[in-house]
Scaffold this motif. Structure first.
Motif, short mmCIF file in Angstrom:
data_model
loop_
_atom_site.label_atom_id
_atom_site.label_comp_id
_atom_site.label_asym_id
_atom_site.label_seq_id
_atom_site.Cartn_x
_atom_site.Cartn_y
_atom_site.Cartn_z
N ASN A 39 -91.87 44.56 13.77
CA ASN A 39 -91.49 46.06 13.83
C ASN A 39 -92.00 46.95 12.69
O ASN A 39 -91.63 47.60 11.85
CB ASN A 39 -89.80 46.10 12.84
N MET A 40 -93.39 45.94 12.73
CA MET A 40 -93.97 46.64 11.51
C MET A 40 -94.38 48.04 11.57
O MET A 40 -93.82 49.04 10.64
CB MET A 40 -95.77 46.01 11.26
N LEU A 41 -94.66 48.55 12.65
CA LEU A 41 -94.80 50.40 13.03
C LEU A 41 -93.80 50.87 12.48
O LEU A 41 -94.65 52.35 11.39
CB LEU A 41 -95.27 50.66 14.61
N SER A 42 -92.97 50.42 13.31
CA SER A 42 -91.47 50.86 12.69
C SER A 42 -91.47 50.88 11.20
O SER A 42 -90.77 52.57 11.08
CB SER A 42 -89.65 50.43 14.11
N LEU A 43 -90.83 50.45 10.92
CA LEU A 43 -90.99 49.68 9.04
C LEU A 43 -91.91 50.92 8.60
O LEU A 43 -91.75 51.75 7.50
CB LEU A 43 -90.75 48.37 8.12
N ALA A 44 -92.89 50.80 8.33
CA ALA A 44 -95.00 51.71 8.06
C ALA A 44 -94.19 53.56 7.95
O ALA A 44 -94.03 53.86 7.07
CB ALA A 44 -95.53 51.29 8.56
N LEU A 158 -85.83 41.97 22.32
CA LEU A 158 -85.62 43.71 22.37
C LEU A 158 -86.55 44.50 21.38
O LEU A 158 -85.65 45.81 21.70
CB LEU A 158 -84.17 42.36 21.17
N VAL A 159 -87.28 44.02 21.44
CA VAL A 159 -88.09 44.90 19.91
C VAL A 159 -89.08 45.79 21.05
O VAL A 159 -88.56 47.24 21.00
CB VAL A 159 -89.23 44.83 19.20
N PHE A 160 -89.35 45.28 22.38
CA PHE A 160 -89.69 45.93 23.09
C PHE A 160 -88.94 46.72 23.90
O PHE A 160 -89.11 47.99 24.78
CB PHE A 160 -90.65 45.53 24.23
N PHE A 161 -88.13 46.25 24.39
CA PHE A 161 -86.43 46.89 25.28
C PHE A 161 -86.34 48.36 24.53
O PHE A 161 -86.45 49.24 25.13
CB PHE A 161 -85.41 45.90 25.31
N TRP A 168 -83.06 53.25 18.72
CA TRP A 168 -83.50 53.00 16.80
C TRP A 168 -83.80 51.50 16.28
O TRP A 168 -83.52 50.61 17.04
CB TRP A 168 -82.15 53.15 16.15
N PHE A 169 -85.13 50.90 16.06
CA PHE A 169 -85.05 49.82 16.06
C PHE A 169 -85.26 48.95 14.85
O PHE A 169 -84.38 47.46 15.37
CB PHE A 169 -86.74 50.00 15.03
N GLY A 170 -83.81 49.66 14.38
CA GLY A 170 -82.93 48.72 13.45
C GLY A 170 -81.73 48.68 14.51
O GLY A 170 -80.96 46.95 13.71
#
Length: 400
Positions: A39-44, A158-161, A168-170
């Motif tokens: 989730n690096m991109l979403s967290l950044a 799951l992240v890809f889905f 929401w990435f959360g």
């Protein structure tokens, strides 16, 4: 007679229920290991910062482990295993539930450190419990690796889905948190085995080994705690680039080498668990697997065709990442049956040192050449094999 059978069945049922609950924790743990990276991109974006800063936050997990392993291990022997399993679960729940809402780097870094502490608490309570409910056998600790592998396999999907559907990435944090909350309710009602009772039955093995031999075996197993982790880290971090830049394989083949490593790892878990279920032969098994891993690395270095490299990568995953590290820990626990928690803590403390130092060493070596960085694993594997052979000789001389 009926009463005895009934009690026995209740014991078996409770044991299976406890084992499954502990394995579920490590399914989530496998997710936690990769959740920040995935989730690096979403967290950044959420923190309005760069990917490099997110990477810095990830290092907080390693710091938390280093701080906590010696402490949680010792305390789990003095208090009880269940307390530390619960502490680990609660800290993971806090980490997973709060991280998507973290608004600044400081708070996120604190959460990462808590996750590292949670990891050490979980290890201190879980590995010891699984050994104790199986009368000193490491057959169940090996299965932990299978559940971890399943977790770190499913989480990226799951992240890809979620990303592909603009969700929401959360959610990728909330779902494992919910699994842990449900499992927490389950574990609260399960009775853990009595530590002292199990230790009394195992003390004869430890007391028959001389003090000098025990010291040498301890040194060997501490080194193995470092080398076994270092081998997995070097391979997973460098095999793709090694395939591309040194062996000049295609991009798809180079990435496939890591997939083959994972397949070998899962296969190794099943095979090692089956072997240990049939016979307690941890020392010999660890030696054979370490020598096999060394041979696989040499073959990769000398290989001239993609097929040979692929086969060797599969074998390396089987021998170096199929639960052999956990089997080494089981041997260590045999030496100090009354201090299993402390032994788990210090064993994985050395593994944590590897996770911090190996990237630095291989990063420096890579400036001289990718091949040098990857083939550093051959030296590590050779050292690992020498020390596990030493340990086996000590344990074997004791049995004779």
């Amino acid at each position: 007679m009926e009463m005895i059978n009934e009690d026995h069945n209740i014991h078996i049922t409770s044991k299976k229920r406890l084992s499954l609950a502990l394995f579920i924790n490590y399914f989530v743990h496998g997710m936690v290991l990769v959740i920040l990276m995935q989730n690096m991109l979403s967290l950044a974006h959420s923190w309005s910062t760069s990917i490099a800063v997110v990477s810095y936050v990830i290092s907080g997990i390693g710091i938390g482990r280093l701080i906590a392993y010696p402490i949680t291990g010792i305390l789990s022997d003095r208090l009880n295993r269940k307390t530390f399993v619960l502490i680990g679960m609660i800290l993971y729940i806090i980490f997973l539930s709060a991280m998507p809402f973290a608004s600044n780097i400081v708070f996120a870094y604190i959460l990462a450190i808590l996750a590292g502490v949670g990891n050490s608490a979980l290890d201190a309570g879980t590995y010891t419990t699984l050994v104790e409910i199986n009368n000193g056998s490491g057959k169940s600790t090996v299965l932990i690796k299978a559940f971890m592998s399943a977790g770190d396999f499913i989480l990226p999907l799951l992240v890809f889905f979620l990303d592909s559907r603009h969700l929401w990435f959360g959610i990728s944090f909330m779902l494992p948190a919910i699994i842990l909350i449900l499992n927490l309710v389950n574990i609260l009602s399960i009775k853990f085995p009595d530590i002292q009772q199990i230790n009394d039955g195992m003390e004869m093995i430890s007391s028959s080994i001389s003090k000098v031999k025990k010291i040498f075996a301890t040194i060997g197993l501490l080194v193995y705690g470092y080398t076994s982790m270092a081998l997995m880290l070097i391979f997973t971090q460098w095999i793709t680039l090694y395939g591309l830049k040194v062996l000049h394989l295609s991009a798809i083949t180079s990435h496939f080498l890591l997939s083959l490593y994972s397949i070998g790892s899962i296969t190794g878990v099943l095979v090692i668990s089956f072997i240990l279920k049939q016979k307690s032969c941890e020392e010999l098994l660890v030696v054979i697997l370490n020598l096999t891993a060394l041979l696989a690395l040499v073959v990769i270095n000398l290989a001239t065709t993609p097929l040979v490299v692929e086969a060797a990568s599969l074998v390396f995953g089987f021998s170096a990442a199929g639960g052999v590290m956990q089997t080494g820990l089981t041997i260590f626990m045999k030496l100090f049956p009354k201090h299993r928690g402390a032994i788990t803590g210090i064993f994985y403390f050395f593994g944590s040192i590897a996770s911090l130092t190996v990237p630095l060493v291989t990063g420096f070596l890579s400036t001289k050449g990718i091949g040098l960085a990857f083939n550093f694993s051959i030296l590590i594997s050779l050292i690992s094999s020498v020390f596990v052979i030493l340990v086996m000789m000590i344990m074997k001389s004791n049995k004779e």
